[in-house]
Design an enzyme around this catalytic site. Sequence first.
Site, PDB file in Angstrom:
ATOM      1  N   LYS A  87     -74.495  27.538  50.411  1.00 49.85           N
ATOM      2  CA  LYS A  87     -75.141  28.585  49.627  1.00 49.85           C
ATOM      3  C   LYS A  87     -74.817  29.989  50.155  1.00 49.85           C
ATOM      4  O   LYS A  87     -74.829  30.952  49.398  1.00 49.85           O
ATOM      5  CB  LYS A  87     -76.645  28.315  49.719  1.00 49.85           C
ATOM      6  N   ASP A  88     -74.569  30.103  51.454  1.00 49.90           N
ATOM      7  CA  ASP A  88     -74.323  31.415  52.058  1.00 49.90           C
ATOM      8  C   ASP A  88     -72.845  31.756  52.177  1.00 49.90           C
ATOM      9  O   ASP A  88     -72.491  32.800  52.716  1.00 49.90           O
ATOM     10  CB  ASP A  88     -74.959  31.465  53.462  1.00 49.90           C
ATOM     11  N   ARG A 142     -82.398  34.820  41.731  1.00 53.08           N
ATOM     12  CA  ARG A 142     -82.244  33.577  40.973  1.00 53.08           C
ATOM     13  C   ARG A 142     -83.600  32.876  40.811  1.00 53.08           C
ATOM     14  O   ARG A 142     -83.963  32.452  39.715  1.00 53.08           O
ATOM     15  CB  ARG A 142     -81.275  32.651  41.734  1.00 53.08           C
ATOM     16  N   ARG A 143     -84.342  32.792  41.910  1.00 50.94           N
ATOM     17  CA  ARG A 143     -85.656  32.139  41.822  1.00 50.94           C
ATOM     18  C   ARG A 143     -86.612  32.991  41.012  1.00 50.94           C
ATOM     19  O   ARG A 143     -87.383  32.472  40.199  1.00 50.94           O
ATOM     20  CB  ARG A 143     -86.216  31.891  43.226  1.00 50.94           C
ATOM     21  N   ARG A 148     -89.165  37.885  53.452  1.00 56.37           N
ATOM     22  CA  ARG A 148     -87.938  37.645  54.207  1.00 56.37           C
ATOM     23  C   ARG A 148     -88.258  36.904  55.496  1.00 56.37           C
ATOM     24  O   ARG A 148     -89.401  36.699  55.846  1.00 56.37           O
ATOM     25  CB  ARG A 148     -87.215  38.976  54.541  1.00 56.37           C
ATOM     26  N   ARG A 161     -91.533  32.465  56.855  1.00 58.34           N
ATOM     27  CA  ARG A 161     -92.044  32.491  55.476  1.00 58.34           C
ATOM     28  C   ARG A 161     -93.276  31.604  55.331  1.00 58.34           C
ATOM     29  O   ARG A 161     -94.223  31.957  54.625  1.00 58.34           O
ATOM     30  CB  ARG A 161     -90.956  32.043  54.507  1.00 58.34           C
ATOM     31  N   CYS A 198     -75.181  35.994  46.324  1.00 61.55           N
ATOM     32  CA  CYS A 198     -76.575  35.573  46.174  1.00 61.55           C
ATOM     33  C   CYS A 198     -77.465  36.757  45.838  1.00 61.55           C
ATOM     34  O   CYS A 198     -78.659  36.642  45.687  1.00 61.55           O
ATOM     35  CB  CYS A 198     -77.060  34.843  47.418  1.00 61.55           C
TER      36      CYS A 198
HETATM   37  N1  LIG Z   1     -80.577  31.939  52.217  1.00 59.51           N
HETATM   38  C1  LIG Z   1     -81.035  31.246  53.400  1.00 59.51           C
HETATM   39  C2  LIG Z   1     -80.800  29.781  53.318  1.00 59.51           C
HETATM   40  N2  LIG Z   1     -79.554  29.293  53.334  1.00 59.51           N
HETATM   41  C3  LIG Z   1     -79.634  27.926  53.184  1.00 59.51           C
HETATM   42  C4  LIG Z   1     -80.968  27.583  53.083  1.00 59.51           C
HETATM   43  C5  LIG Z   1     -81.518  26.243  52.871  1.00 59.51           C
HETATM   44  C6  LIG Z   1     -80.620  25.073  53.078  1.00 59.51           C
HETATM   45  C7  LIG Z   1     -79.555  24.855  52.041  1.00 59.51           C
HETATM   46  O1  LIG Z   1     -79.599  25.353  50.908  1.00 59.51           O
HETATM   47  O2  LIG Z   1     -78.619  24.116  52.393  1.00 59.51           O
HETATM   48  C8  LIG Z   1     -81.731  28.755  53.182  1.00 59.51           C
HETATM   49  C9  LIG Z   1     -83.210  28.873  53.177  1.00 59.51           C
HETATM   50  C10 LIG Z   1     -83.859  28.770  51.811  1.00 59.51           C
HETATM   51  O3  LIG Z   1     -83.290  29.180  50.797  1.00 59.51           O
HETATM   52  O4  LIG Z   1     -84.996  28.284  51.755  1.00 59.51           O
END
Ligand SMILES: NCc1[nH]cc(CCC(=O)O)c1CC(=O)O
Length: 310
Positions: A81-82, A129-130, A147, A153, A241
């Site tokens: 995702k990152d 997105r959320r 954050r 969180r 993102c």
């Molecule tokens: N942006 C931060 C991040 N990057 C990956 C994850 C969760 C694990 C994943 O998606 O593999 C998270 C935390 C979240 O969104 O709760």
Amino acid sequence: MRTIVIGSRRSNLALTQTDWVINQLKKKEVPYNFEVKKIVTKGDRILDVTLSKVGGKGLFVKEIEQALEDKEIDIAVHSMKDVPSVMPDGFSLAAITEREDARDAFISLDHVKLKDLPSGAIVGTSSLRRSAQLLAERPDLEVKWIRGNVETRLRKLKEEDFSAIILAAAGLNRLGYSEELVTEYLEPEMCVPAVGQGALGLECRSDDQEVIELIQKLNDEATALTVTAERTFLHKMEGGCQVPIAGYATMQEDGQVSLTALVGSPDGKTILKDTVVGQDPVKVGEEVSERLLEKGAKEILDKVKRELDS
Ligand SMILES: NCc1[nH]cc(CCC(=O)O)c1CC(=O)O
């Protein structure tokens, strides 16, 4: 015996993911020693600014790639995702591991479900997105940026004025939280996950053939194909993102990839969504991006970018 150094961010989640990778590699009985090296990234240092305003994606990855280039580390473990949709020259994403739960998890005080939250209740997320998908479902709620890492969180949910927060199920599972923490899982039909959510990417230097062969042992074919479809879509939308983009693909029993992609306005008032099924993940990603662009996705994304810049 060569010692392979694996770079990790210092958050609990990153270190847990790195340990998981090392354990998976050890199971393959490979002739290496493994060592973890912690790296502090810009994204970890600037925790007080909205992620989308400081450049979002790439923020966590850059310092780690520098360490790879300098040969301080041999492998970097990333949450897919990152990871930006294009790899810079000299680096290879040599494996994508089997996907954990891709869904988002809704966690509220007293386990009140999303549909039962009172009007005006505050939900914490720092993802457009959320926010887009949450407000499309419940326009009467309020989204407030939150954050910090997963632990922070969860603490803020208790200590501050949030009624609920949304986190990736994968991260919670990896950290060992019980399913009882989660009030409800948001199904992809209601909340399309982030591109790559739940999958790990293993990155190394493109010329390190020995390490490429090693980490390819952890590549999961179905995850690699579905994440490729998602990332092709993301790339075509020129998104990171910091924009309200979602994409989630699954492998059907007949071997075809089914990709659902979404672009929305952060207030949830406009949601563009489409699904494409096909054999070739790259074509599937391209086709769904063309369809969303025809529906006006570019205009939505340009507006979001203008608002972030101002
Ligand atoms: N942006 C931060 C991040 N990057 C990956 C994850 C969760 C694990 C994943 O998606 O593999 C998270 C935390 C979240 O969104 O709760």
